[in-house]
Design a protein around this motif. Structure first.
Motif, PDB file in Angstrom:
ATOM      1  N   SER A 134       1.946  26.887  -2.516  1.00  0.00           N
ATOM      2  CA  SER A 134       0.466  26.787  -2.484  1.00  0.00           C
ATOM      3  C   SER A 134      -0.119  25.506  -2.989  1.00  0.00           C
ATOM      4  N   GLY A 135       0.747  24.588  -3.999  1.00  0.00           N
ATOM      5  CA  GLY A 135       0.180  23.367  -4.010  1.00  0.00           C
ATOM      6  C   GLY A 135      -0.575  23.517  -5.417  1.00  0.00           C
ATOM      7  N   ALA A 136      -0.333  24.585  -6.219  1.00  0.00           N
ATOM      8  CA  ALA A 136      -1.085  24.602  -7.462  1.00  0.00           C
ATOM      9  C   ALA A 136      -0.495  23.832  -8.489  1.00  0.00           C
ATOM     10  N   PRO A 137       0.707  23.423  -8.444  1.00  0.00           N
ATOM     11  CA  PRO A 137       1.125  22.956  -9.927  1.00  0.00           C
ATOM     12  C   PRO A 137       0.822  21.390  -9.748  1.00  0.00           C
ATOM     13  N   SER A 138       0.738  20.659 -10.985  1.00  0.00           N
ATOM     14  CA  SER A 138       0.269  19.319 -10.926  1.00  0.00           C
ATOM     15  C   SER A 138       1.697  18.464 -10.719  1.00  0.00           C
ATOM     16  N   GLY A 139       2.397  18.859 -10.364  1.00  0.00           N
ATOM     17  CA  GLY A 139       3.892  18.045  -9.857  1.00  0.00           C
ATOM     18  C   GLY A 139       4.869  18.704  -9.424  1.00  0.00           C
ATOM     19  N   ARG A 140       6.164  18.355  -9.327  1.00  0.00           N
ATOM     20  CA  ARG A 140       7.266  18.951  -8.875  1.00  0.00           C
ATOM     21  C   ARG A 140       7.928  19.803 -10.086  1.00  0.00           C
ATOM     22  N   ILE A 141       8.002  21.203  -9.377  1.00  0.00           N
ATOM     23  CA  ILE A 141       8.602  22.242 -10.350  1.00  0.00           C
ATOM     24  C   ILE A 141      10.042  21.897 -10.258  1.00  0.00           C
ATOM     25  N   VAL A 142      10.786  22.169 -11.468  1.00  0.00           N
ATOM     26  CA  VAL A 142      12.075  21.960 -11.527  1.00  0.00           C
ATOM     27  C   VAL A 142      12.628  23.105 -12.385  1.00  0.00           C
ATOM     28  N   LEU A 143      13.713  23.893 -11.571  1.00  0.00           N
ATOM     29  CA  LEU A 143      14.388  25.290 -12.400  1.00  0.00           C
ATOM     30  C   LEU A 143      15.159  24.546 -13.481  1.00  0.00           C
ATOM     31  N   VAL A 164       5.580  13.213 -12.264  1.00  0.00           N
ATOM     32  CA  VAL A 164       5.038  14.322 -13.020  1.00  0.00           C
ATOM     33  C   VAL A 164       5.923  15.612 -12.563  1.00  0.00           C
ATOM     34  N   HIS A 165       6.226  16.287 -13.552  1.00  0.00           N
ATOM     35  CA  HIS A 165       7.099  17.666 -13.269  1.00  0.00           C
ATOM     36  C   HIS A 165       6.768  18.687 -14.242  1.00  0.00           C
ATOM     37  N   ALA A 224      -4.671   8.187  -2.363  1.00  0.00           N
ATOM     38  CA  ALA A 224      -4.359   9.644  -2.605  1.00  0.00           C
ATOM     39  C   ALA A 224      -5.531  10.531  -2.331  1.00  0.00           C
ATOM     40  N   ARG A 225      -5.733  12.003  -2.031  1.00  0.00           N
ATOM     41  CA  ARG A 225      -6.564  12.622  -1.538  1.00  0.00           C
ATOM     42  C   ARG A 225      -7.240  13.249  -2.867  1.00  0.00           C
ATOM     43  N   SER A 226      -6.791  13.991  -3.799  1.00  0.00           N
ATOM     44  CA  SER A 226      -7.468  14.732  -4.615  1.00  0.00           C
ATOM     45  C   SER A 226      -7.656  13.809  -5.991  1.00  0.00           C
ATOM     46  N   ALA A 227      -8.600  14.074  -7.036  1.00  0.00           N
ATOM     47  CA  ALA A 227      -8.677  13.430  -8.280  1.00  0.00           C
ATOM     48  C   ALA A 227      -7.488  13.356  -9.071  1.00  0.00           C
ATOM     49  N   ALA A 228      -6.627  14.807  -8.850  1.00  0.00           N
ATOM     50  CA  ALA A 228      -5.563  14.805  -9.770  1.00  0.00           C
ATOM     51  C   ALA A 228      -4.484  13.859  -9.342  1.00  0.00           C
ATOM     52  N   ALA A 229      -4.251  13.951  -7.856  1.00  0.00           N
ATOM     53  CA  ALA A 229      -3.361  12.993  -7.163  1.00  0.00           C
ATOM     54  C   ALA A 229      -3.740  11.521  -7.763  1.00  0.00           C
ATOM     55  N   ARG A 230      -4.951  11.171  -7.454  1.00  0.00           N
ATOM     56  CA  ARG A 230      -5.301   9.854  -7.983  1.00  0.00           C
ATOM     57  C   ARG A 230      -4.878   9.275  -9.240  1.00  0.00           C
ATOM     58  N   GLU A 231      -5.214  10.119 -10.289  1.00  0.00           N
ATOM     59  CA  GLU A 231      -4.678   9.989 -11.696  1.00  0.00           C
ATOM     60  C   GLU A 231      -3.516   9.904 -11.880  1.00  0.00           C
ATOM     61  N   ILE A 252       0.882  -1.206  -0.067  1.00  0.00           N
ATOM     62  CA  ILE A 252      -0.084  -0.097   0.011  1.00  0.00           C
ATOM     63  C   ILE A 252       0.821   1.202  -0.028  1.00  0.00           C
ATOM     64  N   VAL A 253       0.688   2.107  -0.925  1.00  0.00           N
ATOM     65  CA  VAL A 253       1.600   3.631  -0.925  1.00  0.00           C
ATOM     66  C   VAL A 253       0.275   4.545  -0.651  1.00  0.00           C
ATOM     67  N   LEU A 254       0.620   5.024   0.558  1.00  0.00           N
ATOM     68  CA  LEU A 254      -0.309   6.322   0.687  1.00  0.00           C
ATOM     69  C   LEU A 254       0.279   7.777   0.209  1.00  0.00           C
ATOM     70  N   GLY A 255      -0.413   8.595   0.083  1.00  0.00           N
ATOM     71  CA  GLY A 255      -0.046   9.788  -0.724  1.00  0.00           C
ATOM     72  C   GLY A 255       0.604   9.303  -1.748  1.00  0.00           C
ATOM     73  N   ALA A 256      -0.040   8.673  -2.885  1.00  0.00           N
ATOM     74  CA  ALA A 256       0.775   8.207  -4.048  1.00  0.00           C
ATOM     75  C   ALA A 256       0.710   9.158  -5.118  1.00  0.00           C
ATOM     76  N   GLY A 257       0.067  10.430  -5.063  1.00  0.00           N
ATOM     77  CA  GLY A 257       0.056  11.376  -6.177  1.00  0.00           C
ATOM     78  C   GLY A 257       1.207  12.418  -5.891  1.00  0.00           C
ATOM     79  N   GLY A 258       1.837  12.205  -4.847  1.00  0.00           N
ATOM     80  CA  GLY A 258       3.256  13.277  -4.557  1.00  0.00           C
ATOM     81  C   GLY A 258       4.408  12.349  -5.265  1.00  0.00           C
ATOM     82  N   ALA A 259       5.444  12.989  -5.097  1.00  0.00           N
ATOM     83  CA  ALA A 259       6.664  12.718  -5.837  1.00  0.00           C
ATOM     84  C   ALA A 259       7.353  11.551  -5.277  1.00  0.00           C
ATOM     85  N   VAL A 260       7.200  11.406  -4.052  1.00  0.00           N
ATOM     86  CA  VAL A 260       7.667  10.207  -3.082  1.00  0.00           C
ATOM     87  C   VAL A 260       6.824   8.950  -3.572  1.00  0.00           C
TER      88      VAL A 260
END
Length: 318
Positions: A306-315, A288-289, A166-173, A138-146
């Motif tokens: 703010s958590g607005a991006p759909s994934g990790r931001i890379v400069l 996703v980044h 995962a919490r949000s629909a986007a994270a579950r996707e 089981i992977v909890l928080g599976a929509g984040g990078a980890v």
């Protein structure tokens, strides 16, 4: 050189000129290609982390990818955790012993996005969680990078079924795209309800839980474990406490384990990054980044916070 700079803790960074750093004995001058904005960067810059208030001004960035001596390398820094500058600049000085050469074909931005998040997932699953082929995870928080990395790494390690939550629909996707067999919504604080949903998605009890959340999700996942099962916690983004009940722990003789990247030796970290970069180079691992120019770092920093991006931001530094 151009560099992202924190002038006061709790305030957004600015991009401005900064003197070119001079490498000391045993250090290399790295031409930075990519630097991710991570939760650790954001936390350290608030001045409220357990590392204390960092001296300002400083250049943030706890990791990055660049070139040194003709090699493409991944590197860590202690920016925000100890005096000194980090990766969010055109140039960075790094101890030679901390440089990890990347294999041919590894995309610098992809490796930067994975970085220490994937290291945490890899080591929490393998070294701490002792994942074996044929087990259910089981992977909890599976929509984040980890979490995204953990889903893929569990698959690569031979897990027979991976259930993501995962919490949000986007994270579950994102979790579904990472390859989870089933994805459970974390849309309730009711432990009984969450435990039932996780159990229904499994093929029998789980063997291992990877948990960056704690709180009610961890308590629910513990109930879905088999006797002697393991739960590895590596974060508290849902809550710093969890209502895991004593009867579940004792009745199933569960192992509740904690994990942090800070425990890794340089050799362990190097081995993990090398394996992660190899998987990335062969298209087996990614998260996703999005890529943002260094000059837009201030806005990107606020968006990531703010958590607005759909994934990790890379400069992108170059």
């Amino acid at each position: 050189m151009r560099a992202v700079q924190i002038h006061a803790c709790g305030e957004p960074p600015v991009v401005a000129g900064r003197p070119v750093p001079a490498p000391g004995p045993g250090e290399a001058l790295v031409e930075v290609i990519a630097a991710p904005i991570t939760p650790l960067d954001l936390l350290c810059a608030t001045g409220t982390s357990y590392f204390g208030t960092p001296p300002t001004p400083y250049v943030p960035g706890v990791q990055g990818v660049g070139t040194a001596g003709g090699r493409t390398v991944w590197f860590p820094t202690r920016a925000g955790m100890a005096p000194g500058d980090g990766s969010m600049a055109e140039l960075a000085t790094v101890p030679e012993s901390d440089l990890v050469e990347l294999p041919p074909g590894a995309d610098p931005v992809t490796v930067a996005a994975l970085g220490l998040s994937a290291v945490a997932a890899h080591q929490a699953l393998s070294r701490c969680g002792e994942l074996r082929a044929g087990e259910q995870v089981i992977v909890l928080g599976a929509g984040g990078a980890v979490g995204q990395a953990a889903v893929q790494l569990a698959r690569l390690a031979g897990a027979r079924r991976v259930v993501a939550a995962a919490r949000s629909a986007a994270a579950r996707e994102r979790a579904e795209r990472a390859g989870a067999d089933a994805v459970v919504p974390l849309d309730s604080e009711d432990v009984d309800e969450l435990a039932a949903a996780l159990s229904a998605a499994l093929d029998g009890p789980a063997d291992l839980v990877l948990d960056p959340l704690f709180g009610a999700p961890a308590a629910a996942a513990a109930r879905a474990l088999r006797p002697g099962g393991r739960l590895v916690n590596l974060g508290g983004s849902a809550s710093e406490t969890s209502p895991i009940d004593s009867s579940t722990l004792r009745g199933k003789s569960l192992r509740l384990l904690g994990y942090t990247n800070n425990e890794l030796t340089p050799a362990q970290r190097t081995a993990a990054i090398t394996e992660i970069a190899d998987h990335a180079a062969h298209g087996r691992l990614s998260v996703v980044h999005e890529t943002v120019p260094l000059d837009d770092a201030a806005k990107a920093w606020q968006r990531q916070a703010s958590g607005a991006p759909s994934g990790r931001i890379v400069l992108s530094v170059r």
